[in-house]
Design a protein around this motif. Structure first.
Motif, PDB file in Angstrom:
ATOM      1  N   VAL A  45      -1.344  -0.203  -8.349  1.00 36.82           N
ATOM      2  CA  VAL A  45      -1.491   0.855  -7.348  1.00 36.82           C
ATOM      3  C   VAL A  45      -2.621   0.483  -6.391  1.00 36.82           C
ATOM      4  N   SER A  46      -2.355   0.602  -5.115  1.00 35.53           N
ATOM      5  CA  SER A  46      -3.388   0.297  -4.131  1.00 35.53           C
ATOM      6  C   SER A  46      -4.347   1.475  -4.006  1.00 35.53           C
ATOM      7  N   VAL A  48      -7.810   2.808  -2.109  1.00 34.35           N
ATOM      8  CA  VAL A  48      -8.693   2.567  -0.964  1.00 34.35           C
ATOM      9  C   VAL A  48      -9.911   3.471  -1.080  1.00 34.35           C
ATOM     10  N   THR A  50     -13.141   4.823   0.924  1.00 31.52           N
ATOM     11  CA  THR A  50     -13.646   4.947   2.293  1.00 31.52           C
ATOM     12  C   THR A  50     -15.048   5.539   2.275  1.00 31.52           C
ATOM     13  N   GLU A  57     -10.568  -2.004  -0.383  1.00 30.08           N
ATOM     14  CA  GLU A  57      -9.303  -1.754  -1.053  1.00 30.08           C
ATOM     15  C   GLU A  57      -9.176  -2.610  -2.301  1.00 30.08           C
ATOM     16  N   ARG A  79      -8.342   7.079  -2.108  1.00 33.19           N
ATOM     17  CA  ARG A  79      -6.943   7.405  -1.860  1.00 33.19           C
ATOM     18  C   ARG A  79      -6.089   6.367  -2.566  1.00 33.19           C
ATOM     19  N   VAL A  81      -2.042   5.192  -3.320  1.00 37.50           N
ATOM     20  CA  VAL A  81      -0.679   5.375  -2.820  1.00 37.50           C
ATOM     21  C   VAL A  81       0.244   4.376  -3.487  1.00 37.50           C
ATOM     22  N   LEU A  82       1.400   4.845  -3.923  1.00 36.25           N
ATOM     23  CA  LEU A  82       2.407   3.966  -4.496  1.00 36.25           C
ATOM     24  C   LEU A  82       3.774   4.537  -4.145  1.00 36.25           C
ATOM     25  N   ALA A  87       1.044  10.646  -2.607  1.00 35.76           N
ATOM     26  CA  ALA A  87      -0.274  10.036  -2.428  1.00 35.76           C
ATOM     27  C   ALA A  87      -1.321  10.909  -3.118  1.00 35.76           C
ATOM     28  N   ARG A  91     -11.755  13.549  -2.248  1.00 33.31           N
ATOM     29  CA  ARG A  91     -12.878  13.450  -1.315  1.00 33.31           C
ATOM     30  C   ARG A  91     -14.151  13.943  -1.990  1.00 33.31           C
ATOM     31  N   THR A 115       0.541  14.694  -0.181  1.00 30.64           N
ATOM     32  CA  THR A 115      -0.730  14.219  -0.725  1.00 30.64           C
ATOM     33  C   THR A 115      -1.274  15.235  -1.710  1.00 30.64           C
TER      34      THR A 115
ATOM     35  N   VAL B   2      -6.907  -8.110   1.173  1.00 32.23           N
ATOM     36  CA  VAL B   2      -7.249  -7.688  -0.185  1.00 32.23           C
ATOM     37  C   VAL B   2      -6.030  -7.107  -0.873  1.00 32.23           C
ATOM     38  N   LEU B   3      -5.291  -6.323  -0.114  1.00 34.36           N
ATOM     39  CA  LEU B   3      -4.093  -5.705  -0.663  1.00 34.36           C
ATOM     40  C   LEU B   3      -3.098  -6.766  -1.081  1.00 34.36           C
ATOM     41  N   ALA B  37       4.646  -1.693  -2.370  1.00 30.56           N
ATOM     42  CA  ALA B  37       3.670  -0.699  -2.841  1.00 30.56           C
ATOM     43  C   ALA B  37       2.774  -0.239  -1.704  1.00 30.56           C
ATOM     44  N   ALA B  38       3.366  -0.206  -0.563  1.00 30.97           N
ATOM     45  CA  ALA B  38       2.786   0.528   0.560  1.00 30.97           C
ATOM     46  C   ALA B  38       1.707  -0.183   1.366  1.00 30.97           C
ATOM     47  N   VAL B  40      -1.029   0.568   2.647  1.00 27.22           N
ATOM     48  CA  VAL B  40      -1.810   1.781   2.375  1.00 27.22           C
ATOM     49  C   VAL B  40      -2.733   2.169   3.515  1.00 27.22           C
ATOM     50  N   GLN B  47      -2.655   9.848   7.856  1.00 27.29           N
ATOM     51  CA  GLN B  47      -2.672  11.146   7.196  1.00 27.29           C
ATOM     52  C   GLN B  47      -4.011  11.851   7.309  1.00 27.29           C
TER      53      GLN B  47
END
Lengths: 896, 95
Positions: A45-46, A48, A50, A57, A79, A81-82, A87, A91, A115, B2-3, B37-38, B40, B47
């Motif tokens: 799963v990515s 991220v 922030t 990431e 966050r 997302v897959l 998502a 926060r 989300t 990186v992704l 897998a997006a 991202v 969003q």
């Protein structure tokens, strides 16, 4: 694609723990695990992260885990997302100094356009054995904290810390004061030297209990202040604060004034303080700046006969941050502070008796520099190096440059009578390497080194070389000497530690080596001590859900490198000369004593040490609440002080003037046979032949209870209660562990010396609370401190002749610490009206210090039967100090 | 980048969990292996909630009235502190 943001309040699946674990480090960690709704881990799963300087990431590993390390303290969002799942976004993840914020990501089947947004709530750390208080930017921004010395004042807000004495440790001298992770104390006595603008602090970590091996140089607490940095968004703060004579109260009662006529209404007559700050990007995601300028001016009517004392200080801070890649951060900052003071008390007349004419003026410019480099290597390793130092001096010059005169009635006249110059240069390099390893559990190894070099130079001379003793305001004797002493502290430190987690158990194991040396200006080494500090902590995640932890710790703590331990052994002191004063103010030398040092440091001297044991239970309650109960035991040992070499003591009958009962004091029995010389050594089984022996110690035992609620639904609070006992034969006054003359004779070391120390406060209650009133957008914040009074012990001053000693002796007339000053109850308030427009926040506030205007007596004259202060006879037990009166400060600020 | 690096993890990196994998995990793993897998970062930015009217990430902020006021106040603060540092100092003898 049109995206929908759908916020779902799903707090039950989330656990975010602020884990005060490691470090003089400047950074923190966000780690977590990704699972599906059935709790099965999701690899690939990515994720991220922030922050204010950009995005980083990662992809969750085979166990669904991810870890972002080496993060600058601040607020982040995560966050995940897959494809095929909603998502996930969290926060408001607060990364604090040396902490690991844990995030549990649970993905639900659904479309990416949805989300799941959650907020953090739990606050229990199940792996660390440290007990810390993290003071966030939110708290710093909203609470009515005193700003005179940011680090020290923040320390005093922590449970178990009062007047700079932390958990029974030496007040002021035993606390490590770190700025951006590196100690910046005065290398002479270990007290605060660098002062900085309260508004440049991003967050503060106050710790001290259960600290891992990377923390050293303290036996009290550690205060780590992290300065603000620029980010991708421009930010600014403009603040102006004012208070005046009309905004302060008078809390001196007629009873107090009757006991001590020198105690009159005092406080700030005017204070104007402004800060302007600007930060932001130079190159987006790459380079950032932060600049802060402050100028404050205070005019004060101090306690005692002085009528005015002023301070003016313009301060300039510039910080540049360069981020060539998301994994490399280079930062450098500089502060210039030009602090001036007039009307400072003379050390001859002391604050009680200094008049305006007897005061000194202070010139004290200072540069502080800090550079750091942080390299993150994947999700498992990072390297950090920091270099911090400062150069500065403070000079004291008499306002009235004529010699001081002490009349036989105890009053002073003339001028302050001396010039003094204190120069400092301190540099320190810290480097460390962190690595997470999965082997028989999870290991977080850390290895580090520290190198410190500090130079100290102290100079003083009397005006025209002497000060006078008068009889009937006519001089009859003059006395003079001068000194110019220099020293260099050299410290080399290495440490290794591991935080090893297996299932629900975590062991925090570490060892620290410190080698401290002290060189004089003549090239000789006067002090050398090597020490090894083991640290062992155990933590058990009681429920396995991360909401309760039982932890225990044992470790050795050593004080920092300080010149005061050995400064009496170095050369640089001139002869002590006494003159007869003849008509026409002619001086005829009557006596001269060589200024050559009488002190030698023992070869095998051991550095002052405190052993700590604590056991603690911490439980999350009702979401945002956390309750902690801690038992603390600290035993201070290895005190270093001077004792007479080869002395013999003779008992002498003495009538206790307080009780009129007979008691025994001691006179120097072999004064004619030996030369007065002293050895600076540990006070272990010290024998005074003919009088007795002592094995100096000081113990602190405490039970500490803390209930805190993090900010949510417009309010936050923390309440704490500490029951403690601090007792022993060495007080917890500043530098008492290594720099007094109390142990040179049995009169001051043996007679009624053991007992509750002056800073013992059995009961301590502290409360912080903040509430943001809806609709009218007004913030109400309160800080309350209620503590037992400090102790005092009646003493009688016995003349040098009576004791057959070279100086008068203050002999305790009853066992130490049986009497107490008044209990303290102080409430500080802040009321702020907030106006928000777009990104801009405007606030108008009032800080009300000592809202009840209580006039608590914080010190009483302990000398029996009386003492002379400015020509007044102040009897034993009479007030000599009172809490500051109510003062209202008005402030306005604009920030974005 | 990186992704991409993360997505190119060889399948054997997840071998330990193969036997206990749920259908959802299998779907996730297939998505990873397919490289779907997006993207991202792009999605995340898309969003974000609506930005405030003032863009604090742009230097054009300083052309707005609020930006100009910030610069003026900051400049005045710097100027007065510099003036103070040269005029308020009590210089000690011999320094």
């Amino acid at each position: 694609m049109t995206m929908r943001l759908r916020s779902l309040a799903v707090v039950a699946i989330l656990l975010a723990a602020a884990v005060p674990a490691a470090a003089q480090t400047l950074s923190g960690t966000v780690s977590g695990q990704v699972t599906d709704q059935q709790g099965q881990v999701l690899p690939g799963v990515s994720v991220v992260l922030t922050g204010r300087t950009g995005d980083v990431e990662q992809t969750s590993d085979g166990e669904g885990n991810f870890r972002f390390i080496g993060l600058q303290p601040g607020e982040y969002s995560v966050r995940a997302v897959l494809t095929g799942f909603r998502a996930f976004e969290q926060r408001g993840i607060v990364v604090s100094i040396g902490s690991t914020s844990q995030v549990r990501v649970q993905l639900a089947v659904g479309g990416l356009e949805e989300t799941l947004q959650v907020t953090a709530q739990a606050v229990v750390d199940t792996t660390s054995t440290a007990t810390d208080t993290n003071i966030s930017q939110e708290l710093l921004f909203s609470m009515p904290f005193s700003r005179t010395n940011a680090a020290v004042n923040m320390l005093n807000n922590a449970p178990g810390v009062n007047a700079g004495s932390a958990y029974g440790g030496g007040a002021g001298s035993s606390n490590a004061l770190l700025l951006d992770g590196v100690d910046t104390r005065d290398p002479e006595g270990g007290t605060a030297w660098t002062f900085f603008n309260y508004n440049i602090i991003d967050s503060i970590e106050v710790g001290g209990l259960g600290q891992p091996a990377e923390y050293g140089g303290f036996s009290g607490a550690v205060v780590n202040s992290i300065t603000k940095s620029g980010g991708n968004a421009f930010s600014a703060l403009q603040e102006f604060r004012y208070t005046g004579k009309d905004l302060r109260g008078d809390n001196i009662s007629s009873k107090v004034n009757g006991e001590n006529p020198t105690l009159l209404a005092s406080g700030v007559d005017s204070s104007k303080d402004y800060t302007v700050q600007l930060g932001g990007p130079i190159v987006r995601d790459k380079a950032f700046f932060f600049a802060s300028i402050q100028r404050y001016a205070i005019k004060e009517d101090p306690a005692g006969p002085r009528t005015v004392r002023t301070e003016v200080s313009p301060r300039f801070n510039v910080k540049l941050t360069f981020q060539p890649s998301p994994n490399d951060t280079i930062s450098g900052n500089v502060q210039y502070d030009q602090y001036n003071q007039t009307g400072r008390a003379s050390f001859l007349a002391t604050a009680d008796s200094t008049t305006d004419a007897l005061s000194v003026e202070q010139d004290s410019p200072e540069y502080i520099w800090n550079g750091s480099y942080r390299k993150v290597m994947g999700g498992s390793s990072f390297f950090e190096a920091k270099f911090t130092g400062y150069w500065g001096y403070f000079d004291l010059d008499p306002k009235n440059p004529v010699p001081a005169r002490l009349n036989d009635d105890g009053t002073w006249s003339g001028g302050a009578g001396y010039n003094a110059k204190y120069d400092r240069l301190r540099n320190q390099l810290n480097a460390s390497f962190n690595r997470y390893v999965e082997a028989g559990g999870t290991h977080n190894f850390k290895f580090g080194v520290e190198i410190e070099r500090s130079t100290i130079r102290n100079r003083q001379e009397y005006t025209d070389g002497v000060y006078y003793y008068d009889i009937g305001n006519q001089p009859y004797l003059a006395y003079g000497y001068s000194y110019d002493v220099k020293g260099t502290n050299k410290r080399t430190t290495a440490y290794a530690q591991d935080q090893w987690t297996v299932g629900r158990f975590t062991a925090n194991v570490g060892v620290r080596f410190d080698g401290i040396g002290g060189d004089g200006d003549d090239g000789n080494e006067y002090y050398s001590s090597n020490m090894v500090s083991p640290r062992l902590g155990l933590a058990w995640d009681v429920t396995g859900r991360g909401n309760a932890v039982l932890k225990a710790f044992y470790g050795h703590l050593y004080d920092g490198a300080v010149f005061s331990i050995w400064n009496r052994a170095v050369p640089g002191i001139g002869d002590y000369v006494v003159y007869d004063v003849l008509p026409g103010n002619r001086l005829i030398e009557a006596d001269r004593v060589s200024g050559d040092s009488k002190y030698v440091v023992a070869d095998d001297v051991k550095h002052p040490r405190t052993d700590e044991f604590n056991v603690s239970y911490e439980q999350q309650l009702f979401g945002a609440w956390r309750a902690t109960a801690t038992y603390i035991r600290r035993s201070a040992t290895n005190f270093v002080n001077s004792t007479l070499i080869g002395g013999q003591w003779s008992p002498s009958a003495f009538t206790n003037p307080l009780t009129n009962q007979p008691m025994t004091i001691f006179t120097w029995g072999n004064r004619a046979a030996i030369t007065q010389r002293f050895q600076i050594d540990n006070l272990e089984n010290v024998t005074y032949p003919g009088a007795g022996s002592i094995d100096a110690e000081r113990d602190y035992n405490a039970a500490m209870f803390v209930l805190s609620r993090r900010f949510a639904n417009r309010w936050q609070a923390q309440a704490s209660y500490v029951y403690s006992k601090t007792a022993g034969s060495v007080t917890s006054a500043s530098q008492a562990a290594f720099n007094t003359a109390l142990f040179e004779t049995p009169n001051t070391s043996l007679i009624n010396r053991d007992g509750r120390v002056p800073l013992d406060r059995p009961h301590e209650f502290k409360l912080f609370a903040g509430y943001q009133v809806p609709v009218i957008e007004t913030s109400l914040n309160a800080s309350f401190r209620g503590t037992s009074g400090t102790t005092y012990t009646p003493f009688n001053r016995v003349t040098a002749t009576r004791a057959n000693w070279t100086a008068s002796q203050d002999i305790n007339l009853e066992a130490q610490g049986q009497r107490r000053n008044d209990a303290i109850r102080i409430l500080d308030l802040r009321v702020e009206k907030v106006f928000s427009f777009d990104v801009h926040r405007f606030g108008i506030y009032a800080d009300i210090e000592n809202a009840f205007n209580t006039g608590v007596v914080t010190a009483r004259n302990a000398r029996f039967p009386s003492v002379g202060i400015s020509g007044n006879t102040v009897l034993f037990g009479s007030a000599t100090a009172v809490t500051p009166a109510r003062q209202i400060t008005i402030g306005a600020r604009w920030s974005f | 980048m990186v992704l991409t690096g993360g997505l190119l993890l060889p399948p054997q990196a997840f071998a330990d969990s193969v036997s206990s994998r749920t259908p959802i995990q299998d779907a996730a793993l297939r998505a990873v292996q397919r490289g779907t897998a997006a993207p991202v970062l792009k999605e995340r930015r898309a969003q974000q909630p609506p930005e405030p009217r003032t863009d604090l990430r742009s230097k054009s902020f300083f052309k707005t009235p609020a930006g100009l006021a910030t610069l003026v106040i900051f400049g005045a603060g710097v100027g007065y502190a510099l003036y103070s540092s040269s005029n308020d100092r009590i210089r000690s003898e011999g320094r």
